[in-house]
Write a protein that holds these residues in place. Structure first.
Motif, PDB file in Angstrom:
ATOM      1  N   LEU A  23       8.868   8.489  19.685  1.00  0.00           N
ATOM      2  CA  LEU A  23       9.104   7.288  18.821  1.00  0.00           C
ATOM      3  C   LEU A  23       8.262   5.588  19.430  1.00  0.00           C
ATOM      4  N   HIS A  49      11.739   8.171  11.081  1.00  0.00           N
ATOM      5  CA  HIS A  49      10.558   8.026  10.043  1.00  0.00           C
ATOM      6  C   HIS A  49      10.223   6.758   9.988  1.00  0.00           C
ATOM      7  N   THR A  50       8.956   6.003  11.063  1.00  0.00           N
ATOM      8  CA  THR A  50       8.789   5.202  10.838  1.00  0.00           C
ATOM      9  C   THR A  50       7.287   5.061  10.284  1.00  0.00           C
ATOM     10  N   GLU A  89      10.445  -0.301   7.166  1.00  0.00           N
ATOM     11  CA  GLU A  89       9.499   1.554   7.350  1.00  0.00           C
ATOM     12  C   GLU A  89      10.575   2.322   8.467  1.00  0.00           C
ATOM     13  N   PHE A  90      10.801   1.385   8.512  1.00  0.00           N
ATOM     14  CA  PHE A  90      11.660   2.723  10.235  1.00  0.00           C
ATOM     15  C   PHE A  90      12.845   3.833   9.388  1.00  0.00           C
ATOM     16  N   ASP A  91      13.901   5.128   8.948  1.00  0.00           N
ATOM     17  CA  ASP A  91      14.368   5.676   9.137  1.00  0.00           C
ATOM     18  C   ASP A  91      15.104   5.989  10.376  1.00  0.00           C
ATOM     19  N   ASP A  92      15.580   6.311  10.609  1.00  0.00           N
ATOM     20  CA  ASP A  92      16.763   7.269  11.428  1.00  0.00           C
ATOM     21  C   ASP A  92      17.548   8.012  10.933  1.00  0.00           C
ATOM     22  N   GLU A 106       1.778   6.213   8.494  1.00  0.00           N
ATOM     23  CA  GLU A 106       3.500   7.131   8.483  1.00  0.00           C
ATOM     24  C   GLU A 106       3.462   8.272   9.474  1.00  0.00           C
ATOM     25  N   PRO A 135       4.780  -1.323  14.721  1.00  0.00           N
ATOM     26  CA  PRO A 135       5.178  -0.614  13.663  1.00  0.00           C
ATOM     27  C   PRO A 135       5.604  -1.398  12.836  1.00  0.00           C
ATOM     28  N   HIS A 188       5.544   3.344  18.884  1.00  0.00           N
ATOM     29  CA  HIS A 188       5.938   2.029  18.052  1.00  0.00           C
ATOM     30  C   HIS A 188       4.682   1.085  19.730  1.00  0.00           C
TER      31      HIS A 188
END
Length: 716
Positions: A275, A305-306, A288-291, A317, A284, A279
């Motif tokens: 990740l 997800h980034t 739109e970043f999800d851990d 994505e 980035p 970046h």
């Protein structure tokens, strides 16, 4: 015709050597070139075989796809005296089953229950390799759909959208999935398709080239940092873009995953390392970043997800996860297809899908290692624990294995079940205990008023296999007043006890054994199906079991011994006596599970009776010293019993009775009928059979009385 002949020859040439027996190949080609009816044009058949080859299908699958293109190929082979190999015949039968599903979808409008259609297809085919054939053939037909009429093209596209594309999705055959979806979308919603296609900044080929360049750049960066990872990517296809726009209510400009890359690593620390590298490589997009590793989704899905601004200023994505997370998301409880399609899970269907996907993965690996037939021997051995029956309108009803037509009625609607009076299966009238098989078409015959029967609650009667159906019947009777339930319970219990040859006016001895506080509570429990008549009968018998009488000889009794019996009588344990011949008394015909008592005869060893047997009571009254305590041993064999049946003298009555005996595993020893005409034709049947125990007898009597025209069935 010359062009068609060349096309069919080209199709046959695509088969590996030896895939088809030479006589069968010659017959197929000769009939195809002679203009025999074919399911597809030569170019569609050639394309189908090319797609199957790209999926690493084995030679049998290719041969089955080729053969099925010729209508009635089995009949033509039989006429020519050519024997089809068993495995090829199974694959051809599977394609016929698939054709029946297509016909249902076409004839009944499709779309009303597409999930049921997909389940029906997977339940009907015995060899799941058939699914590969039907997907490849459908894609070939969609590619050539421009030659069809508007009506045919729309029907083909609807079927593709409802059945084939979701199946390809579940099996993880992404290349087939996206093309099937896009082709169907283009035909069914041409305006939406064109609007999105024109909004994209590049063609699909251009987007694929862009993804390839991104992957090369990312792999180079990972290698420079010494990170071992698998990297793959894909451009989002047009149908998927449209679905996301509909689901999120966003314009295409606000979708950041039109292009996506997936990175698989060994462990969680490596996920976060990748990740950081991504970046650092591209800018980035914070929102739109999800851990989903730290906070997994409710279905267990885990991943990072980034979204970033990639090369040329285009959004990209990136999904990062471990290989274990990927396997779970693709084949486990958080399967990607369920997340996309929504809905709950079905354990049996999940096992079939997961099994098929693993086979496809193994096939790809084997093909990479040079195995010429990676999918050889892929028969489906998974036991399907669901049944998919059809309504007269062709809608699919999902039922548990063993479900009856009455379960089907309750699955349609509670009041349909309550009003059910009969049923037809594939146009033939059947009893309500008829157990359904996948693919059968069921028509429920209803009355005007709801009148469920209490017999339906008795498991031994075989009316209902589903606990949900049984609960609906129980709920109906629960609404009745207590006095009515007591009355109905008493009538039901008296009838069943009389049928079993156990007339009891006093139920008090059974209350403690059944943990019931009063006789009224017992009758209500019987009326509502919480207790069965067989349970009450067993409790009464155990309460009536006599105390052990004095032993006939003064010496200390040796340990109990299993005494040999005459052929067919089972094993009985006699206390205090060894090496005696034992036989079941013909007068009362005791069964395993019933209380028994022995009587030492002068010439025939120990005769085993029921304690209430009139003959035994007469003998014991004369010579009580001959009475011996006996018990059923551990080893049991079927015991003889005589039944008396009274019924309407109708056609096929005897056939239905013998079929029922065979279904229950009861051996028929003899059958005698007498016709008596009293207010209409009646028949009395005396039936000798062998049953394993008292419970099987109760089940047999209940099922006999459920047969059409049978007025009573009881133990003689």
């Amino acid at each position: 015709m010359a062009h068609a002949s060349a096309g069919f020859s080209d199709a046959l040439a695509r088969l590996p050597a030896g895939a088809l027996p030479a006589p069968l190949a010659q017959l197929w080609l000769a009939r195809a070139q002679a203009g025999a009816p074919m399911r597809d044009r030569p170019e569609v058949l050639v394309d189908t075989l090319a797609i199957l080859t790209s999926l690493n299908a084995d030679p049998e699958v290719l041969a089955a796809a080729l053969l099925d293109a010729l209508v009635d190929v089995e009949a033509l082979a039989a006429e020519a005296g050519i024997t089809l190999p068993e495995r090829l015949r199974t694959l051809l039968e599977g394609q016929r089953a698939a054709s029946r599903v297509w016909a249902l979808h076409r004839d009944h409008g499709g779309g009303r229950n597409p999930e049921g259609m997909r389940r029906l297809l997977l339940a009907l085919v015995r060899d799941l390799r058939v699914v590969l054939i039907v997907l490849a053939r459908q894609l070939s037909r969609m590619r050539a759909a421009a030659r069809l009429s508007d009506t045919e093209r729309l029907a083909l596209a609807r079927m593709t959208r409802d059945i084939h594309a979701p199946l390809a999705n579940r099996l993880g055959i992404w290349q087939l999935k996206w093309e099937l979806e896009d082709l169907a979308f283009r035909i069914l919603q041409p305006a939406d398709y064109q609007r999105i296609a024109q909004s994209l900044d590049d063609s699909r080929a251009g987007r694929e080239r862009y993804i390839a360049a991104v992957l090369a750049q990312l792999r180079e960066a990972l290698a420079a940092q010494g990170v071992q990872a698998d990297v793959a990517g894909r451009p989002k296809h047009i149908y998927s873009i449209w679905k996301k726009m509909q689901r999120k209510g966003l314009p295409i400009e606000e979708l950041y995953d039109l292009r996506a890359v997936r990175v698989l690593v060994e462990d969680i620390p490596a996920c976060y390392a990748v990740l950081g590298l991504v970046h650092a490589l591209w800018v980035p997009i914070p929102s739109e970043f999800d851990d989903y590793i730290a906070r997994p989704k409710p279905n267990g899905y885990r991943s990072l997800h980034t979204a970033v601004i990639g090369p040329e200023g285009k959004t990209l994505e990136v999904q990062i996860r471990t290989r274990e997370m990927h396997a779970q998301s693709e084949l486990g409880v958080a399967a990607h297809w369920r997340y996309k399609e929504g809905g709950g899970g079905d354990a049996a269907m999940d096992r079939r899908i997961a099994w098929m996907r693993k086979l496809l993965e193994q096939a790809a690996e084997a093909a990479g290692e040079g195995d010429p037939s990676p999918l050889q021997g892929i028969d489906s051995e998974l036991v399907e624990d669901r049944v998919y029956a059809l309504t007269p309108k062709g809608e699919v009803v999902d039922l548990p294995q063993g479900a009856t037509v009455l379960d089907f009625a309750y699955a349609i609607h509670t009041m349909v079940g309550h009003r059910c009076r009969g049923a037809k299966v594939d146009g033939r009238i059947v009893p309500l205990t008829h157990v359904l098989r996948t693919g059968e078409r069921v028509e429920i015959l209803t009355g005007k008023t709801p009148e469920p029967r209490r017999d339906w609650l008795q498991p031994s009667a075989g009316f209902l296999a589903s606990s949900r159906s049984r609960e609906k019947v129980r709920s109906w009777f629960n609404k009745l007043d207590r006095a009515h339930n007591i009355e109905e319970g008493r009538a039901l219990l008296e009838r069943d006890l009389r049928r079993l040859g156990l007339a009891h006016a006093d139920l008090a001895p059974a209350l403690a054994r059944l943990n019931v506080s009063s006789e009224e509570d017992l009758l209500v429990a019987v009326a509502l199906g919480d207790l069965t008549s067989t349970q009450v009968a067993r409790a009464l018998q155990e309460a009536d079991k006599p105390a052990s009488p004095p032993e006939p000889t003064p010496p200390a009794a040796p340990p109990r011994a299993a005494v040999s019996t005459t052929p067919g009588t089972g094993v009985v344990t006699v206390q205090g006596v060894d090496n005696l011949l034992v036989q079941m008394a013909r007068c009362c015909q005791p069964l395993p599970g019933e209380p028994i008592i022995g009587y030492l005869t002068r010439t025939r060893g120990v005769s085993v009776h029921r304690p209430d047997c009139a003959a035994f009571l007469r003998l014991a009254g004369k010579e009580p010293a001959r009475v011996l305590p006996v018990d059923w041993g551990r080893t049991q064999t079927a015991q003889a019993v005589t039944l008396r049946i009274e019924a309407v003298d109708r056609k096929w009555l005897i056939k239905d009775i013998t079929t029922l005996l065979a279904q229950l595993g009861v051996h028929l020893q003899g059958l005698h009928t007498e016709t008596a005409r009293r207010g209409g034709a009646r028949v009395q049947i005396r039936l000798q059979a062998r049953v394993m125990d008292f419970e099987q007898l109760g089940t047999l009597l209940a099922r006999l009385e459920s047969l059409p025209g049978v007025e009573s069935a009881r133990r003689a």
